[in-house]
Scaffold this active site. Structure first.
Site, mmCIF file in Angstrom:
data_model
loop_
_atom_site.group_PDB
_atom_site.id
_atom_site.type_symbol
_atom_site.label_atom_id
_atom_site.label_comp_id
_atom_site.label_asym_id
_atom_site.label_seq_id
_atom_site.Cartn_x
_atom_site.Cartn_y
_atom_site.Cartn_z
ATOM 1 N N ASP A 275 6.998 -4.660 -66.799
ATOM 2 C CA ASP A 275 7.224 -4.354 -65.396
ATOM 3 C C ASP A 275 7.425 -2.852 -65.324
ATOM 4 O O ASP A 275 8.471 -2.341 -65.709
ATOM 5 C CB ASP A 275 8.465 -5.110 -64.895
ATOM 6 C CG ASP A 275 8.884 -4.688 -63.492
ATOM 7 O OD1 ASP A 275 8.122 -3.942 -62.841
ATOM 8 O OD2 ASP A 275 9.971 -5.101 -63.049
ATOM 9 N N LYS B 64 6.396 6.486 -59.717
ATOM 10 C CA LYS B 64 5.442 5.457 -59.290
ATOM 11 C C LYS B 64 4.962 5.662 -57.852
ATOM 12 O O LYS B 64 3.837 5.315 -57.509
ATOM 13 C CB LYS B 64 6.099 4.084 -59.430
ATOM 14 C CG LYS B 64 5.179 2.903 -59.253
ATOM 15 C CD LYS B 64 5.933 1.650 -59.632
ATOM 16 C CE LYS B 64 5.209 0.394 -59.250
ATOM 17 N NZ LYS B 64 6.036 -0.779 -59.600
ATOM 18 N N GLU C 293 2.822 -7.864 -58.873
ATOM 19 C CA GLU C 293 4.224 -8.194 -59.099
ATOM 20 C C GLU C 293 4.630 -9.546 -58.485
ATOM 21 O O GLU C 293 5.318 -10.321 -59.154
ATOM 22 C CB GLU C 293 5.101 -7.055 -58.575
ATOM 23 C CG GLU C 293 4.997 -5.831 -59.490
ATOM 24 C CD GLU C 293 5.402 -4.522 -58.825
ATOM 25 O OE1 GLU C 293 5.906 -4.564 -57.692
ATOM 26 O OE2 GLU C 293 5.219 -3.461 -59.445
ATOM 27 N N ASP D 133 9.878 -8.635 -52.071
ATOM 28 C CA ASP D 133 10.213 -7.716 -53.163
ATOM 29 C C ASP D 133 10.709 -6.393 -52.601
ATOM 30 O O ASP D 133 9.927 -5.548 -52.180
ATOM 31 C CB ASP D 133 8.957 -7.503 -54.030
ATOM 32 C CG ASP D 133 9.207 -6.533 -55.193
ATOM 33 O OD1 ASP D 133 10.290 -5.914 -55.243
ATOM 34 O OD2 ASP D 133 8.306 -6.401 -56.033
#
Lengths: 201, 623
Positions: free
Chosen positions: B21, B83, B184, B206
């Site tokens: 992850d 990211k 994800e 999420d």
């Protein structure tokens, strides 16, 4: 259509891969979507069965299952899965399915037919007027949406009936089916405009 | 034919594939073990690696906890949340996010984003590669020294082609082979084993550190299908922190110079204070929001009640629920059609978030697994599939955004529609406009808008080598292939003559093949430099020990060594002392070797005397 696996001789459900030994077959780009799904050309099909086949065949060709088998195997899996997905996209959409059948029976293409009948075009102009003037969610707009949906169902029914059983290749009825498909495009476009105007931004 | 051989290969040890992850805030590796996924642990703790990189002025980079610890005292050298920048251009980045950063973000003339740290420029891919390298190293340690070479890496479902490609390039720079990039939310559902539940619709909510994603998946017969995705690439726990930081600034307003708020040290300290308060508020009704920076003359403390915090968080949660509503609409579903709700991301521990999600979907969400771990666990489950362990899990994905080309008039022509199943291929025919035209330019776009200018530019490519022909005669077939990871490749062929046209792709936001190669080479050179540096330091340490030893016995040497040997020794000692401050590996190596040889006679003498002493004190029989 080859029916036996060249590698192990087992019967094939799809020309993309063998369910028995797992070997991936090399296919042309232009492979028939019905053939990909192991189905006979027909307008009516069981969508549940189509989905089940998609799942079954995806298990045979998905690149994930070839991840450690080298670039060539992965590339072939990518290609075969893309062919499977393309065929599914075509078969699962009524209009595209009908379009494919008309084309493969040698019927006219969308452009061959020229413009739509005057009466129909008048009708389209009326829709457009409502689309431009009526506010989203208004009675007039809802009324139009209902009418368009009915219209679409009607066209679908006519096309389905005309394609069942399949006409002979080059049959005159194909022109009428094509005209129905073209009319459906106008209806779909108008419906798309309604849903775009009422979408939350 | 090859399949018979493969069975033979089955006896060979299986390649280790881990799930990673790669998060905005933290990264985590996991592996499949004894029938279930497991987070990798180092010394009894999950190998959770903060996605933070610290770069010193000498260019040394450290990653993870050590790097995060430096963020207080050296914020300008510490890179967080990289990211957010993956595969994006400067103008696409959120101004507010950039403003909160204690370092500069620039772009190259080609529009590649770079962070400027320690006088050097790093692309997001390079920073991510450093993080991935550390994750792989930690995973290796956790697995008892195994070398990790292959991985499944997760990305937000909303990542476009450029962002996925950037992730893949980062892994390549880190020396990792990415066997699969998975979404994800799909990973999170896999972790909960929802694929075993027969059929149903799953909503994955999420709320991570930096991004919010909601995805609707249908699961049927073990097959996952992404029905729709929506999200906000700049909404997350960081924003909750930022709201608390604003509160803190409000508290200080008037009592300190406003310029203090721009101090890197203030920004980082305030961020950490906010994060601490936020975490405390998930279980306590009130928490302290405190900051103490004596060097800036700052000292503030304030109590934040949960109610106050929730008032700040409510608009952000509301924004997330708007995304949920859009995702439902796209999938043609209502909230009542959702059978399962999965929570991902540390921010979903906030009670308000849980309550609001439950209210929105009308059912309690799954909370059994640690929301910080579910994605890594799911990636490990997928890694098991790739290792050939199972065909029970099958991920069927769709592309979240349409792909197309710019037409002559500047419109966007969509070749691959959004929500198309991947992998997929589309072929389009093109021709020339002018006689003897030998090249065609294409502009690849991603997005739903009608005008090319409003879509995201993925890249430009030029098709060359078209044989001279009258205009309109060449038939150039361009093929778009979107692979199982959602990454686009373009190929082309001139079909009327069979001449193969060549393609040169210039990604708008990513690295070109040459750039990746150059970076790989540079990292190899760096690795060589690092190795040499290490060797030099080791040698100098060794010289130090040898010198101490030689000098301590200089008296014995003068007494017992012949003149020539003694001269050699003195010379060697002098040279070695000089070499101790040398930066030249070769020089240090020579000095050490010379000293080693020159001390040989002394060592012999010393050994003799030791032996003699030993023997003289003992009876013969003891020897």
């Amino acid at each position: 259509m080859s029916t036996a696996c060249p590698s192990c001789g087992a019967g094939l459900e799809t020309p993309l891969a063998c369910g028995a030994c797992g070997v991936l077959m090399l296919q042309e780009d232009a492979v028939c979507p019905f053939e990909v799904f192991g189905l006979k050309e027909a307008f009516h099909l069981d969508t549940g069965d189509l989905r089940a086949r998609l799942r079954r065949f995806t298990r045979l060709v998905h690149p994930d299952f070839f991840a450690l088998e080298g670039e060539e195997a992965i590339a072939r899996a990518e290609r075969n899965n893309a062919l499977l997905n393309e065929a599914y996209g075509l078969l699962s959409d009524e209009a595209r399915r009908a379009d494919r059948l008309v084309s493969s029976l040698g019927g006219p293409t969308e452009k061959d037919l020229g413009s739509m009948p005057q009466a129909f075009l008048m009708e389209v102009m009326e829709w457009n007027e409502t689309l431009e003037e009526a506010p989203p969610g208004s009675d007039a707009m809802l009324q139009l949406e209902r009418e368009l949906n009915e219209h679409r169902d009607q066209i679908s029914e006519q096309i389905g009936a005309a394609l069942t059983p399949l006409p002979q290749p080059g049959d005159e009825s194909l022109a009428a089916i094509r005209q129905g498909l073209n009319a459906r495009r106008y209806v779909d476009r108008a419906l798309a405009r309604i849903s775009a105007s009422s979408a939350p931004s | 034919m090859g399949y018979i051989e493969l069975e033979v290969l089955d006896d060979q040890p299986k390649r280790v594939v881990i799930g990673i992850d790669l998060g905005t805030t933290n990264s985590l590796p996991a592996i499949w073990k004894e029938g279930r996924p497991e987070v990798l642990e180092v010394e009894g703790e999950p190998a959770l690696i903060p996605s933070v990189v610290h770069v010193s002025d000498d260019g040394t980079a450290v990653v993870g906890r050590t790097a995060r610890a430096r963020s207080m005292d050296d914020p300008a050298h510490t890179v967080h949340s990289i990211k957010r920048f993956m595969g994006r251009s400067l103008e696409e980045l959120d101004e507010a996010v950039l403003q909160r950063l204690p370092y500069q973000v620039t772009q190259t003339e080609r529009g590649l984003v770079q962070v400027e740290v320690a006088g050097k420029s790093f692309t997001p891919q390079e920073i991510s590669a450093l993080i991935l390298r550390e994750v792989a190293a930690q995973a290796g340690v956790a697995m008892g020294g195994a070398e990790v070479l292959s991985a499944v890496i997760t990305v937000p479902a909303y990542f476009d082609d450029a962002q996925r490609q950037a992730t893949r390039d980062a892994a390549r720079l880190a020396g990792l082979e990415v066997l699969r990039i998975i979404n994800e939310p799909t990973a999170a559902s896999l972790a909960y084993g929802l694929d075993q539940k027969g059929e149903g619709t799953v909503a994955v909510y999420d709320l991570g550190g930096g991004t919010f994603d909601v995805s609707l998946l249908s699961i049927e017969d073990g097959v996952f299908q992404v029905l729709s995705t929506n999200g906000d690439t700049s909404l997350g726990g960081d924003d909750l922190d930022a709201a608390l930081v604003d509160l803190l600034r409000g508290e200080l307003e008037g009592s300190v110079e406003r310029s203090v708020f721009e101090e890197p040290a203030f920004r980082q300290a305030a961020r950490l204070a906010a994060e601490k308060a936020k975490i405390a508020l998930s279980k306590d009704p009130a928490a302290d929001l405190a900051i103490s920076l004596p060097e800036l003359g700052l000292n503030a403390r304030r109590t934040v009640t949960r109610e106050e915090f929730e008032a700040l968080a409510a608009p952000l949660v509301e924004r997330s629920l708007h995304c949920c509503a859009r995702a439902l609409k796209d999938a043609d579903l209502s909230a009542a059609d959702v059978d399962e709700v999965v929570l991902v991301g540390g921010s979903t521990r906030v009670p308000l978030v849980r309550a609001e999600v439950e209210r929105f979907f009308g059912r309690p969400p799954h909370t059994g697994l640690d929301p910080d771990q579910v994605v890594a666990l799911g990636a490990a489950a997928q890694a098991e599939v790739l290792m050939g362990g199972s065909r029970d899990i099958l991920l069927m994905d769709v592309t979240p955004l349409s792909l197309g080309l710019e037409t002559m008039g500047g419109a966007a022509e969509k070749l691959i529609q959004r929500n198309s199943r991947i992998p997929c291929s589309v072929k389009e025919g093109f021709t020339t406009y002018a006689d003897n035209q030998s090249a065609i330019d294409f502009h690849v776009l991603q997005g739903e808008r009608e005008l090319a200018a409003d879509c995201r530019s993925l890249g430009r490519f030029k098709l060359t080598g078209i044989p001279p022909m009258p205009a309109g005669l060449p038939r150039v077939g361009v093929k778009f292939h979107l692979d199982a990871d959602g990454i686009l490749t373009v190929s082309a062929k001139e079909e009327s003559t069979g001449a193969s046209a060549s393609i040169e792709v210039k990604p708008s936001h990513g690295l070109t093949e040459e750039e990746v190669e150059a970076m790989l080479e540079a990292s190899l050179e760096n690795a060589k430099r690092d190795f040499e540096e290490r060797r030099r330091v080791d040698l100098i340490a060794e010289i130090g020990i040898m010198l101490r030893h030689a000098k301590a016995n200089l008296g014995v040497a003068e007494e017992r060594l012949d003149r020539e040997s003694m001269e050699d020794l003195r010379e060697a000692i002098a040279a070695a002392e000089e070499a101790q401050s040398s930066l030249e590996l070769e020089l240090v190596q020579i000095a050490r070797d010379t000293l080693d040889r020159a001390t040989m006679p002394l060592a012999t003498v010393l050994m003799d005397s030791v032996v003699k002493e030993a023997v003289s004190g003992k009876k013969l029989g003891d020897v």
